[in-house]
Design an enzyme around this catalytic site. Structure first.
Site, PDB file in Angstrom:
ATOM      1  N   ARG A 162       1.220  -1.376   0.393  1.00  0.00           N
ATOM      2  CA  ARG A 162       0.190   0.532  -0.022  1.00  0.00           C
ATOM      3  C   ARG A 162       1.001   1.483  -0.289  1.00  0.00           C
ATOM      4  O   ARG A 162       2.409   1.407  -0.226  1.00  0.00           O
ATOM      5  CB  ARG A 162      -0.921   0.165   1.182  1.00  0.00           C
TER       6      ARG A 162
ATOM      7  N   HIS B 232      -0.711 -16.255  -7.210  1.00  0.00           N
ATOM      8  CA  HIS B 232      -1.468 -16.347  -6.678  1.00  0.00           C
ATOM      9  C   HIS B 232      -2.202 -18.011  -6.579  1.00  0.00           C
ATOM     10  O   HIS B 232      -3.911 -17.570  -7.047  1.00  0.00           O
ATOM     11  CB  HIS B 232      -2.531 -15.956  -5.688  1.00  0.00           C
TER      12      HIS B 232
ATOM     13  N   ASP C 171       0.958 -13.027  -1.075  1.00  0.00           N
ATOM     14  CA  ASP C 171      -0.925 -11.789  -1.149  1.00  0.00           C
ATOM     15  C   ASP C 171      -1.298 -11.358   0.197  1.00  0.00           C
ATOM     16  O   ASP C 171      -1.864 -10.553  -0.842  1.00  0.00           O
ATOM     17  CB  ASP C 171      -1.223 -12.719  -2.624  1.00  0.00           C
TER      18      ASP C 171
ATOM     19  N   ALA D 236     -11.735  -6.497  -1.686  1.00  0.00           N
ATOM     20  CA  ALA D 236     -10.907  -7.723  -1.163  1.00  0.00           C
ATOM     21  C   ALA D 236      -9.366  -8.101  -0.866  1.00  0.00           C
ATOM     22  O   ALA D 236      -9.187  -7.564  -1.559  1.00  0.00           O
ATOM     23  CB  ALA D 236     -10.745  -8.833  -2.829  1.00  0.00           C
TER      24      ALA D 236
END
Length: 340
Positions: free
Chosen positions: A18, A175, A248, A264
Site C-alpha cells: 500500500r 496466487h 499476496d 478483497a
C-alpha cells in the site's frame, strides 16, 4: 519430530504494501519476515513509469525500520498504453524487477489494467528479449464466467496461447488457487512458475460462507472447493522449483472489509512464515520448506540466494484479533510455529 527449523532467509514474491499511513503500518511486518519482496504496483494512481517506481521504492524504504535489512523489488503496472521503451528503461536502470498484468477490473486497483493481451504484445516481446519476468493475475473478467471458474478459463483462453506465442518469456502465474493451475504450471516449460499464498493452503470457500459471510476470508482469486486447496497444497509442498512463496498479503482497514461491498484481500504478513510452516509440517514436508520459501523464487528470477538464516521453533502462539485497524489472517487462532 523437528522442533526447530533453520532456513536460508526467505523472500516474498508477491505482496501489497500500500502507501501512506497503511504502508507505514504494514511494511515492517513484511521486512521482519523477508529479505526481499516483490511489491505490487496497484496504487492510486498505479506505478507505470520508472520515476514513479523509484519514488515508491524510496517511500517503502523510509517506512521500514533502519535495523531491518530489507530490499523492496518494484514492479511496473501494465496498461493498454504502456510504452515498451519505458518498461525496458526501468528494468535497465534497476528500478523494475518485473511487470504486472492485471486484466482490467479483475481485482483491487485494476481499473487501469489491460483489456486485451493483444494490446501489449509489443511490450511482452520486449520483456522476453531483455529477460524481464511477467507477473499475471490469472483470471478472466467476463461477466458470463462464474467467479469460481475465472482462473481455469484464463488458462485456456489467455495463458496457454501466451506461453506458446512467447516461449522465452518468464511468466509467474500468481496466487494460484485451482487444481487446473497447479497442473498447468507443473506441465509447462521451465519459464513458467507460480506463487502460492498461505491462505490458499489453509482455507477453502467454506471459510467465507459457512455460518455467515466472513469478509476477512475474502480475497481474489477467491478460495475454491476443497479438492482445489489440496491440489495447490500438494504443489507447494512437493519440492518442485516451479512453485514458490508469495503471500499476496493485502491489508484493508476493518471498515473497508466489514461493509456491504467489502474489499478483497487478506493481511497475512505478520505470521506468514509461521502459517506456511504449519502447512508444510502438517503434510510432513518440512524438508521442502526452505526451497519453497528461500530458493525457488530467486533462482527463477535469476537473483542471488540470500545470505544468513532465520529460525522457526515449535511453539503455540495466538494471533491477535486485530493489528492496528487491520484483521490478520488466523485472527484469534492458535498456530504451532513461531519465528524466533
Amino acid at each position: 519430530m523437528t522442533d526447530r527449523l533453520t532456513i536460508r532467509r526467505p523472500d516474498d514474491w508477491h505482496v501489497h504494501l500500500r502507501d501512506g499511513a497503511m504502508l507505514a503500518h504494514v511494511a515492517p511486518y513484511t521486512a521482519r519476515q523477508f529479505a526481499r519482496a516483490i511489491v505490487m504496483p496497484n496504487l492510486s494512481p498505479p506505478v507505470t513509469t520508472a520515476e514513479e517506481g523509484r519514488a515508491y521504492r524510496d517511500r517503502i524504504t523510509a517506512a521500514v525500520p533502519a535495523d531491518l535489512d530489507f530490499t523492496p523489488l518494484i514492479v511496473a503496472y501494465l496498461t493498454d498504453a504502456t510504452d515498451a521503451d519505458e518498461i525496458a528503461r526501468g528494468h535497465a536502470e534497476g528500478v523494475f524487477t518485473a511487470a504486472k498484468l492485471y486484466p482490467a477490473h479483475a481485482t483491487t486497483g485494476s481499473a487501469h489494467g489491460v483489456t486485451d493481451v493483444a494490446n501489449i504484445m509489443g511490450v511482452l516481446e520486449r520483456m522476453q528479449d531483455i529477460g524481464m519476468p511477467l507477473l499475471i493475475h490469472g483470471e478472466v473478467t467476463d461477466h458470463d464466467v462464474d467467479i469460481f471458474d475465472r482462473e481455469a478459463v484464463f488458462i485456456e483462453r489467455t495463458l496457454e496461447p501466451l506461453v506458446r506465442a512467447l516461449p522465452g518469456l518468464k511468466i509467474v502465474f500468481e496466487h494460484i488457487t485451482t487444481a487446473e493451475a497447479a497442473q498447468f504450471v507443473a506441465d509447462a516449460p521451465a519459464n513458467v512458475a507460480a506463487t502460492i499464498t498461505p491462505q490458499h493452503l489453509h482455507i477453502n470457500r467454506n471459510a467465507m460462507l459457512v455460518g455467515g459471510i466472513r469478509p476477512h476470508a475474502y480475497c481474489l482469486p477467491v478460495a475454491k472447493r476443497e479438492h482445489h486447496r489440496l491440489a495447490v497444497r500438494a504443489a507447494a509442498t512437493s519440492g518442485s522449483p516451479k512453485f514458490f512463496l508469495g503471500t499476496d498479503s493485502a491489508p484493508h482497514a476493518v471498515h473497508m472489509k466489514e461493509a456491504s461491498c467489502g474489499c478483497a484481500g487478506i493481511f497475512n504478513a505478520p505470521f506468514a512464515l509461521e502459517s506456511y510452516a504449519m502447512a508444510f509440517d502438517q503434510d510432513g514436508a518440512l524438508a521442502n520448506f526452505e526451497g519453497f520459501a528461500s530458493e525457488h523464487g530467486p533462482r527463477f528470477y535469476g537473483l542471488p540466494l540470500n545470505e544468513g538464516t532465520v529460525t522457526l521453533e515449535r511453539a503455540e502462539i495466538t494471533v491477535p484479533d486485530r493489528i492496528g485497524d487491520v484483521v490478520p489472517f488466523h485472527a484469534g487462532e492458535t498456530i504451532g510455529w513461531r519465528l524466533v
